[in-house]
Design a protein around this motif. Structure first.
Motif, PDB file in Angstrom:
ATOM      1  N   ARG A 198      39.646  14.489  37.700  1.00  0.00           N
ATOM      2  CA  ARG A 198      41.008  14.408  37.198  1.00  0.00           C
ATOM      3  C   ARG A 198      40.999  13.535  35.956  1.00  0.00           C
ATOM      4  O   ARG A 198      40.257  12.558  35.871  1.00  0.00           O
ATOM      5  N   GLN A 201      46.998  14.039  34.269  1.00  0.00           N
ATOM      6  CA  GLN A 201      47.426  15.071  35.212  1.00  0.00           C
ATOM      7  C   GLN A 201      46.540  16.307  35.139  1.00  0.00           C
ATOM      8  O   GLN A 201      46.791  17.288  35.803  1.00  0.00           O
ATOM      9  N   THR A 223      37.583  28.051  23.378  1.00  0.00           N
ATOM     10  CA  THR A 223      38.925  28.032  23.953  1.00  0.00           C
ATOM     11  C   THR A 223      39.276  29.433  24.399  1.00  0.00           C
ATOM     12  O   THR A 223      39.096  30.386  23.657  1.00  0.00           O
ATOM     13  N   ASN A 228      40.025  25.037  27.727  1.00  0.00           N
ATOM     14  CA  ASN A 228      38.881  24.658  26.913  1.00  0.00           C
ATOM     15  C   ASN A 228      37.612  24.626  27.749  1.00  0.00           C
ATOM     16  O   ASN A 228      37.649  24.249  28.925  1.00  0.00           O
ATOM     17  N   ASP A 244      42.384  22.379  31.178  1.00  0.00           N
ATOM     18  CA  ASP A 244      43.447  22.509  30.180  1.00  0.00           C
ATOM     19  C   ASP A 244      43.541  21.228  29.350  1.00  0.00           C
ATOM     20  O   ASP A 244      44.395  21.079  28.504  1.00  0.00           O
ATOM     21  N   ASN A 246      42.472  18.676  26.423  1.00  0.00           N
ATOM     22  CA  ASN A 246      42.089  19.036  25.060  1.00  0.00           C
ATOM     23  C   ASN A 246      40.573  18.929  24.857  1.00  0.00           C
ATOM     24  O   ASN A 246      39.881  18.210  25.563  1.00  0.00           O
ATOM     25  N   LYS A 248      38.608  17.637  22.723  1.00  0.00           N
ATOM     26  CA  LYS A 248      37.946  16.391  22.374  1.00  0.00           C
ATOM     27  C   LYS A 248      37.667  15.530  23.607  1.00  0.00           C
ATOM     28  O   LYS A 248      36.551  15.044  23.809  1.00  0.00           O
TER      29      LYS A 248
END
Lengths: 262, 189
Positions: A198, A201, A223, A228, A244, A246, A248
């Protein structure tokens, strides 16, 4: 020695890990010896737990897709308009402008059709698509983990006998990626290990399987349908992280994990 | 020809926007839902925020995407609230919204803490408590408790000092616990 009043003012920040190095041990020391302040801290902790478990408003069904559509629409409607405005100089260039606008619109339509019609079928045949599908399925079916534990020493042995290779398991809670557990998924005719983490969220599925032949057949990052993927081969194993989250932060996650694994 | 190239750049822009910012749609909606108080306006605000973010995306410089979109959601929400009237009226409107849509808290559950309360009732109760917080406390609670943002990040979004974040959060939490105690659900919240 800190007084109760001073401690109370800082309990929230203590719970949030926002106190400085000097104050943190002072508050911790006080709380361990003071029943009243300790009760107060537990109350705050319970409140936090309750909010996080029950309080979040989830997006209405279909809203995510609606949002995506609006963005695509705004993208396609903005550009032809820009062409029309920029081509107001002479009637001749206006004609040309319309031609370019039409061409641009056609191109956009073509790309959109390709994305909606062609790409999903291609995705169905490639590895990234199948991994994303497993990730989505793990969230939808409410079947995130088979073994729910943040203890790496409990998750690692659980895999033995279920898959025929050893999976390095680490809890990266200190780096902000607590381990939630493990699961076995079926991919391309064999069982593969999935570790679940995790971050805020977001859920991260980390798939691990033995490297075959020349190595992993995935781009380093990709993506797909809003998810991702970050992939890397390491010490004879392929690691694919899907989320989900990002790109980076997902890369940071995999890098941190592989640092542990080496 | 340049325009077509520009269009291609736009596609790449949308793809990276989708990869960087769109994953935060759930967080954006949650904040909008708590600030606006109802689903319809929360959806409008979220969409508007994402469209604005996308238009400004060429000026986005590798910042924290979550904090960035949440700051925009907050701006759009405040504009919408200002148009609709004061934040106070909005709080009242929220209550009506909750109660008229049948989402209201179960009084039976409050009267009998030992009764089994299901997940939905827990959610209704917790959300109702947060909704009753004054706006300035509500937003710090949402940003910290749901998005787990640092005080520094929250301070940047709200454009206030970190010390103020700490004191607002502290007061917000105290308020929540007091409200929960009033409801007689202190042990559950």
């Amino acid at each position: 020695m800190m007084q109760c009043k001073e401690v109370r003012e800082r309990l929230g920040a203590y719970l949030d890990g926002e106190l400085d190095e000097r104050t943190t041990p002072l508050v911790a020391g006080h709380v361990s010896g003071c029943t009243a302040c300790n009760t107060e801290l537990q109350g705050l902790r319970q409140l936090q737990q309750s909010l996080r478990t029950h309080g979040r408003w989830s997006m209405p069904p279909g809203f995510d897709a609606e949002l995506r559509q609006r963005l695509h629409d705004s993208d396609t409607e903005d550009n032809p308009r820009a062409v029309a405005v920029s081509s107001d100089d002479t009637p001749r260039s206006n004609e040309w402008g319309r031609f370019v606008a039409g061409l641009a619109a056609g191109l956009v339509l073509g790309v959109t059709l390709y994305l909606t019609l062609v790409q999903p079928t291609l995705q169905g045949h490639n590895l990234a698509g199948r991994v994303v599908a497993l990730h989505v399925q793990s969230q939808l079916a409410d079947h995130l983990v088979d073994v729910a534990s943040s203890d790496q020493h409990q998750v690692k042995p659980w895999f033995q006998g279920r898959i025929n290779y050893t999976v390095p398991v680490y809890n990266l809670a200190d780096a902000g990626f607590p381990l939630l557990g493990g699961r076995v998924d079926y991919l391309d005719g064999r069982n593969v290990a999935a570790l679940v983490f995790r971050h805020r969220q977001h859920r991260i599925n980390l798939f691990v399987w033995p490297t075959a032949g020349a190595g992993i057949k995935l781009p380093a990052s990709e993506t797909l349908r809003g998810y991702n993927l970050v992939a890397q081969s390491h010490n004879g194993l392929d690691y694919v992280a899907v989320s989900d989250l990002n790109q980076k932060e997902l890369e940071t996650f995999l890098r941190t994990y592989l640092t542990q694994a080496s | 020809m340049q325009l077509i190239l520009g269009k291609r750049a736009g596609d790449a822009g949308l793809a990276s926007f989708e990869a960087l910012v769109l994953p935060h749609a759930a967080a954006a909606y949650n904040l909008a839902r708590y600030l606006m108080g109802n689903e319809e306006e929360a959806k409008d605000v979220t969409q508007e925020a994402f469209l604005r973010a996308y238009r400004a995306f060429d000026r986005y410089q590798d910042r924290n995407a979550l904090a960035w979109i949440l700051a925009i959601v907050r701006n759009v929400s405040y504009s919408a609230l200002a148009r609709a009237g004061s934040a106070q009226q909005q709080a009242v409107a929220f209550d009506e919204d909750v109660h008229s849509s049948g989402e209201s808290m179960s009084t039976a559950a409050f009267g009998h803490p030992e009764a089994q309360v299901d997940r939905q009732q827990n959610a209704d109760r917790v959300r109702e408590l947060v909704a009753r917080l004054p706006l300035e406390f509500r937003e710090v609670v949402v940003l910290r408790e749901f998005e787990e943002l640092s005080y520094k990040e929250i301070a940047e979004i709200l454009a206030i000092p970190e010390g103020t974040v700490m004191s607002r959060l502290s007061r917000g939490r105290s308020c929540l616990r007091a409200l929960a105690a009033d409801e007689g659900t202190d042990d559950a919240v």
